[in-house]
Design a protein around this motif. Structure first.
Motif, PDB file in Angstrom:
ATOM      1  N   PRO A 286       0.812  -1.219   0.000  1.00  0.00           N
ATOM      2  CA  PRO A 286       0.000   0.000   0.000  1.00  0.00           C
ATOM      3  C   PRO A 286       0.848   1.273   0.000  1.00  0.00           C
ATOM      4  O   PRO A 286       0.573   2.204  -0.764  1.00  0.00           O
ATOM      5  CB  PRO A 286      -0.834  -0.116   1.274  1.00  0.00           C
ATOM      6  CG  PRO A 286      -0.829  -1.559   1.618  1.00  0.00           C
ATOM      7  CD  PRO A 286       0.453  -2.114   1.094  1.00  0.00           C
ATOM      8  N   ALA A 287       1.880   1.313   0.835  1.00  0.00           N
ATOM      9  CA  ALA A 287       2.707   2.524   0.933  1.00  0.00           C
ATOM     10  C   ALA A 287       3.460   2.791  -0.371  1.00  0.00           C
ATOM     11  O   ALA A 287       3.532   3.948  -0.823  1.00  0.00           O
ATOM     12  CB  ALA A 287       3.682   2.393   2.092  1.00  0.00           C
TER      13      ALA A 287
ATOM     14  N   ARG B 237       0.963   3.916  -3.128  1.00  0.00           N
ATOM     15  CA  ARG B 237       0.511   5.272  -2.831  1.00  0.00           C
ATOM     16  C   ARG B 237       1.586   6.289  -3.203  1.00  0.00           C
ATOM     17  O   ARG B 237       1.313   7.302  -3.848  1.00  0.00           O
ATOM     18  CB  ARG B 237       0.164   5.407  -1.349  1.00  0.00           C
ATOM     19  CG  ARG B 237      -0.295   6.782  -0.955  1.00  0.00           C
ATOM     20  CD  ARG B 237      -0.494   6.891   0.567  1.00  0.00           C
ATOM     21  NE  ARG B 237      -0.873   8.231   0.929  1.00  0.00           N
ATOM     22  CZ  ARG B 237      -0.016   9.228   1.120  1.00  0.00           C
ATOM     23  NH1 ARG B 237       1.289   9.033   0.991  1.00  0.00           N
ATOM     24  NH2 ARG B 237      -0.449  10.423   1.443  1.00  0.00           N
ATOM     25  N   GLU B 238       2.813   6.040  -2.808  1.00  0.00           N
ATOM     26  CA  GLU B 238       3.917   6.957  -3.061  1.00  0.00           C
ATOM     27  C   GLU B 238       4.189   7.131  -4.553  1.00  0.00           C
ATOM     28  O   GLU B 238       4.529   8.221  -5.006  1.00  0.00           O
ATOM     29  CB  GLU B 238       5.189   6.452  -2.361  1.00  0.00           C
ATOM     30  CG  GLU B 238       6.390   7.326  -2.555  1.00  0.00           C
ATOM     31  CD  GLU B 238       6.243   8.711  -1.921  1.00  0.00           C
ATOM     32  OE1 GLU B 238       6.878   9.645  -2.442  1.00  0.00           O
ATOM     33  OE2 GLU B 238       5.503   8.862  -0.933  1.00  0.00           O
TER      34      GLU B 238
ATOM     35  N   ARG C 242      -3.471   9.325  -6.563  1.00  0.00           N
ATOM     36  CA  ARG C 242      -3.192   9.015  -5.157  1.00  0.00           C
ATOM     37  C   ARG C 242      -4.441   9.240  -4.305  1.00  0.00           C
ATOM     38  O   ARG C 242      -4.769   8.436  -3.444  1.00  0.00           O
ATOM     39  CB  ARG C 242      -2.029   9.861  -4.648  1.00  0.00           C
ATOM     40  CG  ARG C 242      -1.597   9.505  -3.229  1.00  0.00           C
ATOM     41  CD  ARG C 242      -0.387  10.311  -2.785  1.00  0.00           C
ATOM     42  NE  ARG C 242       0.715  10.096  -3.704  1.00  0.00           N
ATOM     43  CZ  ARG C 242       1.488  11.067  -4.183  1.00  0.00           C
ATOM     44  NH1 ARG C 242       1.276  12.328  -3.833  1.00  0.00           N
ATOM     45  NH2 ARG C 242       2.474  10.790  -5.015  1.00  0.00           N
ATOM     46  N   ALA C 243      -5.150  10.344  -4.559  1.00  0.00           N
ATOM     47  CA  ALA C 243      -6.368  10.641  -3.805  1.00  0.00           C
ATOM     48  C   ALA C 243      -7.418   9.547  -4.019  1.00  0.00           C
ATOM     49  O   ALA C 243      -8.084   9.119  -3.074  1.00  0.00           O
ATOM     50  CB  ALA C 243      -6.920  12.000  -4.208  1.00  0.00           C
TER      51      ALA C 243
ATOM     52  N   PHE D  78      -6.794   6.402  -4.900  1.00  0.00           N
ATOM     53  CA  PHE D  78      -6.281   5.204  -4.233  1.00  0.00           C
ATOM     54  C   PHE D  78      -6.569   5.266  -2.736  1.00  0.00           C
ATOM     55  O   PHE D  78      -7.043   4.289  -2.145  1.00  0.00           O
ATOM     56  CB  PHE D  78      -4.770   5.066  -4.466  1.00  0.00           C
ATOM     57  CG  PHE D  78      -4.120   4.017  -3.609  1.00  0.00           C
ATOM     58  CD1 PHE D  78      -4.202   2.681  -3.944  1.00  0.00           C
ATOM     59  CD2 PHE D  78      -3.447   4.377  -2.448  1.00  0.00           C
ATOM     60  CE1 PHE D  78      -3.615   1.708  -3.145  1.00  0.00           C
ATOM     61  CE2 PHE D  78      -2.856   3.416  -1.641  1.00  0.00           C
ATOM     62  CZ  PHE D  78      -2.939   2.073  -1.992  1.00  0.00           C
ATOM     63  N   GLU D  79      -6.274   6.406  -2.126  1.00  0.00           N
ATOM     64  CA  GLU D  79      -6.483   6.555  -0.688  1.00  0.00           C
ATOM     65  C   GLU D  79      -7.945   6.341  -0.314  1.00  0.00           C
ATOM     66  O   GLU D  79      -8.241   5.703   0.694  1.00  0.00           O
ATOM     67  CB  GLU D  79      -6.004   7.926  -0.220  1.00  0.00           C
ATOM     68  CG  GLU D  79      -4.502   8.065  -0.227  1.00  0.00           C
ATOM     69  CD  GLU D  79      -4.030   9.476   0.060  1.00  0.00           C
ATOM     70  OE1 GLU D  79      -4.867  10.413   0.106  1.00  0.00           O
ATOM     71  OE2 GLU D  79      -2.814   9.658   0.232  1.00  0.00           O
TER      72      GLU D  79
ATOM     73  N   TRP E 190      -8.639   2.643  -0.595  1.00  0.00           N
ATOM     74  CA  TRP E 190      -7.926   1.945   0.486  1.00  0.00           C
ATOM     75  C   TRP E 190      -8.670   2.104   1.813  1.00  0.00           C
ATOM     76  O   TRP E 190      -8.895   1.141   2.532  1.00  0.00           O
ATOM     77  CB  TRP E 190      -6.506   2.491   0.583  1.00  0.00           C
ATOM     78  CG  TRP E 190      -5.705   1.939   1.715  1.00  0.00           C
ATOM     79  CD1 TRP E 190      -5.335   2.582   2.847  1.00  0.00           C
ATOM     80  CD2 TRP E 190      -5.178   0.610   1.831  1.00  0.00           C
ATOM     81  NE1 TRP E 190      -4.615   1.744   3.663  1.00  0.00           N
ATOM     82  CE2 TRP E 190      -4.503   0.529   3.062  1.00  0.00           C
ATOM     83  CE3 TRP E 190      -5.221  -0.511   1.009  1.00  0.00           C
ATOM     84  CZ2 TRP E 190      -3.871  -0.629   3.484  1.00  0.00           C
ATOM     85  CZ3 TRP E 190      -4.586  -1.672   1.439  1.00  0.00           C
ATOM     86  CH2 TRP E 190      -3.922  -1.719   2.655  1.00  0.00           C
ATOM     87  N   ARG E 191      -9.074   3.323   2.094  1.00  0.00           N
ATOM     88  CA  ARG E 191      -9.794   3.581   3.356  1.00  0.00           C
ATOM     89  C   ARG E 191     -11.144   2.857   3.382  1.00  0.00           C
ATOM     90  O   ARG E 191     -11.537   2.304   4.416  1.00  0.00           O
ATOM     91  CB  ARG E 191      -9.968   5.073   3.566  1.00  0.00           C
ATOM     92  CG  ARG E 191      -8.665   5.747   3.944  1.00  0.00           C
ATOM     93  CD  ARG E 191      -8.848   7.212   4.310  1.00  0.00           C
ATOM     94  NE  ARG E 191      -7.580   7.759   4.748  1.00  0.00           N
ATOM     95  CZ  ARG E 191      -6.827   8.574   4.021  1.00  0.00           C
ATOM     96  NH1 ARG E 191      -7.228   8.961   2.833  1.00  0.00           N
ATOM     97  NH2 ARG E 191      -5.675   9.021   4.490  1.00  0.00           N
TER      98      ARG E 191
ATOM     99  N   TRP F   3      -4.461  -0.952  -8.262  1.00  0.00           N
ATOM    100  CA  TRP F   3      -3.756   0.307  -8.481  1.00  0.00           C
ATOM    101  C   TRP F   3      -2.291   0.139  -8.839  1.00  0.00           C
ATOM    102  O   TRP F   3      -1.647   1.066  -9.322  1.00  0.00           O
ATOM    103  CB  TRP F   3      -3.904   1.201  -7.245  1.00  0.00           C
ATOM    104  CG  TRP F   3      -5.237   1.864  -7.221  1.00  0.00           C
ATOM    105  CD1 TRP F   3      -6.380   1.412  -6.612  1.00  0.00           C
ATOM    106  CD2 TRP F   3      -5.594   3.084  -7.854  1.00  0.00           C
ATOM    107  NE1 TRP F   3      -7.409   2.281  -6.821  1.00  0.00           N
ATOM    108  CE2 TRP F   3      -6.954   3.324  -7.584  1.00  0.00           C
ATOM    109  CE3 TRP F   3      -4.902   4.006  -8.624  1.00  0.00           C
ATOM    110  CZ2 TRP F   3      -7.621   4.445  -8.059  1.00  0.00           C
ATOM    111  CZ3 TRP F   3      -5.563   5.124  -9.100  1.00  0.00           C
ATOM    112  CH2 TRP F   3      -6.905   5.321  -8.806  1.00  0.00           C
TER     113      TRP F   3
END
Length: 112
Positions: free
Chosen positions: A21-22, A25-26, A33-34, A36-37, A40-41, A63
């Motif tokens: 995940p990290a 995201r990076e 990214r938004a 994906f977040e 993910w949440r 992703w």
């Protein structure tokens, strides 16, 4: 040292993004990214209720190709251009069709 050790390795491929995940995201562009977040949440919220982490793993897997794409300068723009061309030509760009169409651009170059 062998002769092959003297030859520099040149590759057209991007650095490989880890399937975490990290790392995903990076590697993503800020707008992706938004998205994906948010996914993910939502998957983690679901996991809190179901005790099933599969949806969270699926978010990372879904992703990861985009994260890879973001590592090659201009690759995202090229992919989006090819998709626009296919749509304009009346070809569907979707889950089953996209993979095939992304292999070659209209001019025959291999794309992501």
């Amino acid at each position: 040292m062998s002769h092959s050790d003297d030859i520099p390795v040149v590759t057209p491929y991007a650095p490989r993004v880890e399937k975490t995940p990290a790392a995903v995201r990076e590697a993503l562009d800020p707008d992706w990214r938004a998205e994906f977040e948010a996914g993910w949440r939502a998957a983690l919220d679901q996991a809190k209720e179901t005790f099933d982490l599969d949806p969270a793993h699926e978010v990372v897997i879904r992703w990861w190709p985009r994260a890879q794409l973001c590592q090659v300068p201009g690759a995202r723009e090229e992919k989006e251009r090819v998709e626009r061309e296919f749509l304009a030509a009346g070809h569907p760009v979707g889950a089953g069709v996209r993979r095939h169409h992304e292999i070659r651009a209209a001019d025959g170059r291999i794309t992501l």
